[in-house]
Scaffold this active site. Structure first.
Site, PDB file in Angstrom:
ATOM      1  N   CYS A 117       0.823  -1.220   0.000  1.00 14.81           N
ATOM      2  CA  CYS A 117       0.000   0.000   0.000  1.00 14.81           C
ATOM      3  C   CYS A 117       0.853   1.264   0.000  1.00 14.81           C
ATOM      4  CB  CYS A 117      -0.923   0.008   1.207  1.00 14.81           C
ATOM      5  SG  CYS A 117      -2.052  -1.391   1.257  1.00 14.81           S
ATOM      6  N   HIS A 250      -2.715   7.095   3.386  1.00 15.46           N
ATOM      7  CA  HIS A 250      -3.223   5.895   2.714  1.00 15.46           C
ATOM      8  C   HIS A 250      -4.585   5.543   3.299  1.00 15.46           C
ATOM      9  CE1 HIS A 250      -3.878   1.877   1.476  1.00 15.46           C
ATOM     10  NE2 HIS A 250      -3.516   1.327   2.615  1.00 15.46           N
ATOM     11  N   ASN A 281     -10.171   0.141   0.556  1.00 19.48           N
ATOM     12  CA  ASN A 281      -8.707   0.266   0.564  1.00 19.48           C
ATOM     13  C   ASN A 281      -8.192  -0.239  -0.786  1.00 19.48           C
ATOM     14  OD1 ASN A 281      -5.964  -0.335   0.811  1.00 19.48           O
ATOM     15  ND2 ASN A 281      -6.124  -0.890   2.970  1.00 19.48           N
TER      16      ASN A 281
HETATM   17  C1  LIG Z   1      -9.607  -5.752  10.370  1.00 17.99           C
HETATM   18  C2  LIG Z   1     -10.169  -4.995  11.566  1.00 17.99           C
HETATM   19  C3  LIG Z   1     -11.334  -4.119  11.122  1.00 17.99           C
HETATM   20  C4  LIG Z   1     -10.682  -6.014  12.560  1.00 17.99           C
HETATM   21  O1  LIG Z   1     -11.167  -5.317  13.705  1.00 17.99           O
HETATM   22  P1  LIG Z   1     -10.745  -5.790  15.148  1.00 17.99           P
HETATM   23  O2  LIG Z   1     -11.478  -4.940  16.105  1.00 17.99           O
HETATM   24  O3  LIG Z   1      -9.253  -5.836  15.224  1.00 17.99           O
HETATM   25  O4  LIG Z   1     -11.374  -7.231  15.136  1.00 17.99           O
HETATM   26  P2  LIG Z   1     -10.908  -8.532  15.904  1.00 17.99           P
HETATM   27  O5  LIG Z   1     -10.255  -9.441  14.920  1.00 17.99           O
HETATM   28  O6  LIG Z   1     -10.141  -8.181  17.170  1.00 17.99           O
HETATM   29  O7  LIG Z   1     -12.297  -9.108  16.326  1.00 17.99           O
HETATM   30  C5  LIG Z   1     -13.195  -8.412  17.205  1.00 17.99           C
HETATM   31  C6  LIG Z   1     -14.543  -9.087  17.193  1.00 17.99           C
HETATM   32  O8  LIG Z   1     -15.176  -8.884  15.915  1.00 17.99           O
HETATM   33  C7  LIG Z   1     -15.450 -10.140  15.283  1.00 17.99           C
HETATM   34  N1  LIG Z   1     -15.181  -9.975  13.865  1.00 17.99           N
HETATM   35  C8  LIG Z   1     -13.973 -10.000  13.242  1.00 17.99           C
HETATM   36  N2  LIG Z   1     -14.139  -9.758  11.931  1.00 17.99           N
HETATM   37  C9  LIG Z   1     -15.448  -9.574  11.729  1.00 17.99           C
HETATM   38  C10 LIG Z   1     -16.220  -9.285  10.593  1.00 17.99           C
HETATM   39  N3  LIG Z   1     -15.668  -9.090   9.372  1.00 17.99           N
HETATM   40  N4  LIG Z   1     -17.542  -9.128  10.746  1.00 17.99           N
HETATM   41  C11 LIG Z   1     -18.138  -9.265  11.946  1.00 17.99           C
HETATM   42  N5  LIG Z   1     -17.438  -9.560  13.069  1.00 17.99           N
HETATM   43  C12 LIG Z   1     -16.124  -9.708  12.957  1.00 17.99           C
HETATM   44  C13 LIG Z   1     -14.514 -11.129  15.921  1.00 17.99           C
HETATM   45  O9  LIG Z   1     -15.041 -12.422  15.868  1.00 17.99           O
HETATM   46  C14 LIG Z   1     -14.450 -10.620  17.351  1.00 17.99           C
HETATM   47  O10 LIG Z   1     -15.615 -11.024  18.026  1.00 17.99           O
HETATM   48  P3  LIG Z   1     -15.586 -11.351  19.611  1.00 17.99           P
HETATM   49  O11 LIG Z   1     -15.203 -10.040  20.266  1.00 17.99           O
HETATM   50  O12 LIG Z   1     -16.994 -11.768  19.900  1.00 17.99           O
HETATM   51  O13 LIG Z   1     -14.554 -12.410  19.776  1.00 17.99           O
HETATM   52  C15 LIG Z   1      -9.124  -4.142  12.297  1.00 17.99           C
HETATM   53  O14 LIG Z   1      -8.135  -4.951  12.872  1.00 17.99           O
HETATM   54  C16 LIG Z   1      -8.461  -3.172  11.390  1.00 17.99           C
HETATM   55  O15 LIG Z   1      -9.076  -2.248  10.948  1.00 17.99           O
HETATM   56  N6  LIG Z   1      -7.147  -3.368  11.146  1.00 17.99           N
HETATM   57  C17 LIG Z   1      -6.402  -2.587  10.204  1.00 17.99           C
HETATM   58  C18 LIG Z   1      -6.531  -3.237   8.892  1.00 17.99           C
HETATM   59  C19 LIG Z   1      -6.157  -2.338   7.791  1.00 17.99           C
HETATM   60  O16 LIG Z   1      -6.586  -1.233   7.698  1.00 17.99           O
HETATM   61  N7  LIG Z   1      -5.312  -2.810   6.950  1.00 17.99           N
HETATM   62  C20 LIG Z   1      -4.839  -2.061   5.893  1.00 17.99           C
HETATM   63  C21 LIG Z   1      -3.469  -2.470   5.636  1.00 17.99           C
HETATM   64  S1  LIG Z   1      -2.674  -1.357   4.618  1.00 17.99           S
END
Ligand SMILES: CC(C)(COP(=O)(O)OP(=O)(O)OC[C@H]1O[C@@H](n2cnc3c(N)ncnc32)[C@H](O)[C@@H]1OP(=O)(O)O)[C@@H](O)C(=O)NCCC(=O)NCCS
Length: 330
Positions: A117, A250, A281
């Site tokens: 990215c 980004h 993204n």
């Molecule tokens: C991907 C992202 C949105 C996930 O959010 P998060 O809060 O870290 O999510 P987690 O993996 O810790 O999971 C939290 C909860 O949501 C749930 N969950 C995870 N993905 C889910 C989805 N797509 N839909 C619904 N629920 C989801 C999990 O099961 C978990 O549930 P629980 O609390 O009951 O166990 C977040 O990590 C993020 O934005 N990361 C940055 C990614 C990014 O921008 N990347 C770009 C790279 S350049």
């Protein structure tokens, strides 16, 4: 021995291509175990665009490039270098850039940049230095991705995030500096956090090279590490945060953007890019697409001072201050 190049460079024109097909969160959730509400709350993404069947990475890149060349008033035959930043060109060899150059009617030196990215801001820095070094009069930089082809639609950590699109700029000499020095680097100790490699264990003919991401790790890193990089880029340009009109990070997700802006304590007058809400993204294409969206909506205008910062797989990052260029179609 001679070294001849202009003392200053600028982005002379910017063009983008957004695929026609809008994909809503509800459509994503026909396959993904998630919901519109969860996706919007966690990422800010309301919709994104996917390329049509048969619409290739190069098709998107060519349209964005032609628009950038037209608004810059530069003929493809006058390009000295073509750089494509992408992670989704389907072949390792040849690179996308020489094929794109040929389509545009150019025989310029042409190569791809692979920095996830962060690719667009890496390529922009290289382009500026090529012009300043006297090695190219004009350089075309294209950030382009067709990530819809490289996702597992059932993966809750990635399927709602990534999308398709292209953004291109023409870099050339200028009377006033329009591209500041780059602040960049990498942290390969976190190379496992975002990957795109062959699934040898479960050979999947349809999705052999899927993007995988430890989203929580990205979230822990980007809004904090990138604040230092942002300050560094601004200082290298001889400016302070108060001199900025526009902030274009980004478009990873809205929560990262907002946390980063808060950590930076940006003045309230600085307009912040939020194109991720409509575009998802788009990796290497996200920064030029976000600039175009801001100029189109009137949040930014030609000549504004903008801080760009891109980060992603590697982990790699690059940022610089630029003057907002003329934008095609606006
Ligand atoms: C991907 C992202 C949105 C996930 O959010 P998060 O809060 O870290 O999510 P987690 O993996 O810790 O999971 C939290 C909860 O949501 C749930 N969950 C995870 N993905 C889910 C989805 N797509 N839909 C619904 N629920 C989801 C999990 O099961 C978990 O549930 P629980 O609390 O009951 O166990 C977040 O990590 C993020 O934005 N990361 C940055 C990614 C990014 O921008 N990347 C770009 C790279 S350049």
């Amino acid at each position: 021995m001679q070294q001849a190049g202009p003392s200053a460079t600028a982005i002379l024109g910017l063009g983008v291509y957004r695929p026609e097909r809008v994909v809503t969160n509800d459509e994503i959730c026909e396959v993904l175990d998630s919901s519109d509400e969860w996706i919007q709350t966690r990422s800010g993404i309301r919709s994104r665009r996917y390329a049509a069947d048969g619409e290739s990475l190069l098709d998107m890149a060519a349209v964005a490039a032609q628009r950038a060349l037209a608004v810059a008033g530069v003929d493809a035959a006058d390009l000295g270098t073509v750089i494509v930043a992408t992670s989704t060109h389907v072949q390792h060899t040849p690179a996308a850039a020489p094929v794109l150059a040929d389509r545009l009617g150019s025989r310029a030196a042409a190569f791809d940049v692979s920095a996830g990215c962060a690719g667009f801001c890496h390529a922009l820095s290289v382009a500026s230095d090529l012009v300043r070094g006297g090695n190219a009069r004009y350089v075309l930089v294209v950030g382009v991705e067709r990530l819809s082809t490289f996702m597992d639609p059932t993966d809750r950590g990635t399927a709602f995030i990534f999308a398709d699109g292209a953004g291109a700029v023409v870099v050339g000499g200028a009377d006033e500096p329009g591209i500041g020095p780059v602040a960049w680097g990498s942290d390969g100790s976190q190379s496992h956090v975002i990957t795109q490699s062959m699934r040898c264990d479960e050979l999947d003919a349809e999705h052999p090279l899927v993007v995988q991401m430890e989203g929580t790790q990205v979230f822990r890193w980007a809004p904090f590490a990138m604040a230092d990089v942002a300050r560094d880029a601004v200082a290298r340009a001889g400016l302070t945060l108060d001199d900025l009109d526009v902030f274009v990070p980004h478009q990873a997700n809205l929560r990262i953007t907002e946390t980063l802006a808060r950590n930076l304590k940006l003045p309230e007058s600085v307009a912040i890019a939020r194109d991720v809400q409509e575009s998802g993204n788009t990796s290497a294409a996200s920064v030029p697409l976000a600039i175009e969206a801001m100029v189109r909506s009137g949040e930014a205008k030609e000549g504004d001072t903008a801080l760009l910062i891109a980060f992603g797989a590697g982990l790699s990052y690059a940022g610089q201050v630029v003057a907002i260029p003329p934008v095609a179609g606006v």
